[in-house]
Motif scaffolding. Sequence first.
Motif: not given
Ligand code: DCP
Length: 240
Positions: A16, A23, A42-49, A58, A89, A199
């Motif tokens: 970011y 990420v 898992s949560t935070g693994s980077g799927k949304t990114s 981005y 999401q 999930q």
């Molecule tokens: N992140 C960040 N800034 C943002 C969004 C996310 O620094 N604006 C970080 C948080 C996590 C990593 O990036 O450490 C990945 O975030 P994601 O939202 O991509 O992760 P997921 O979508 O996998 O998580 P979830 O299953 O909770 O939606």
Amino acid sequence: RPLKGAVEFRQVGFRYPDSDVNVLSDISFSARAGETLAIMGSTGSGKTSLLGLIPRLYEADEGAVLVDGIDNRKMELETLRRQIGYVPQEIMLFSGTVAENISWGKRDASLDEIKDAAKRAQIHETIMKLPLQYDTVIGQKGVNLSGGQKQRLSIARALVRKPAILLLDDCTSALDVRTESALLAELKDLSCTILLVTQKISSTANADTILLMDDGRLLASGSHHELMQNSLLYQRIYES
Ligand code: DCP
Ligand code: MG
């Protein structure tokens, strides 16, 4: 006309703008036009990114994201986004009629197009039971909808634009297995490329390829069959 909507990631790295930790690191995969790809992790693994890099919310810092073979940073943003339907999401509905909410990304959509999208998203029947059907006001001052109904409305909103690429970010989480599989079958019929963050192992059954993410990396990828043979983690998710 050849099918459009191929997506390829080539050794993509991303952080970011306000951060110096990656990420996403070294992500490579490809989805041919019309394929369905499920993304788990898992949560935070980077799927949304990962999804956000496709319509260029981005941009990749390393490697490249290709859409129909073209680096998406070299495409005009409007041209790129016109072919992508993105269901985030966090569902965003506004105070307005059902029809207005569905046609939000395509103001000139006809009522027939709106209804067709709603049928495919498995929400038409629910809408027909509302007091004023497609003219019912929803949102803060209108009828309240359940979480799963809101998810399907926002999928209909993406479908009305007839995208070549459909990005679904965990937006079937509130649907029961039967509704979800009816929805996924309808989507398959549209022959658009689908990237589905989920999930639920039940939603990966229809996927051509499954990506397993962990901490910004691609742990494993393959068909359900391949992962059942090669990935202990996938087996564990499947059995749980
Ligand atoms: N992140 C960040 N800034 C943002 C969004 C996310 O620094 N604006 C970080 C948080 C996590 C990593 O990036 O450490 C990945 O975030 P994601 O939202 O991509 O992760 P997921 O979508 O996998 O998580 P979830 O299953 O909770 O939606
Ligand atoms: Mg997410």
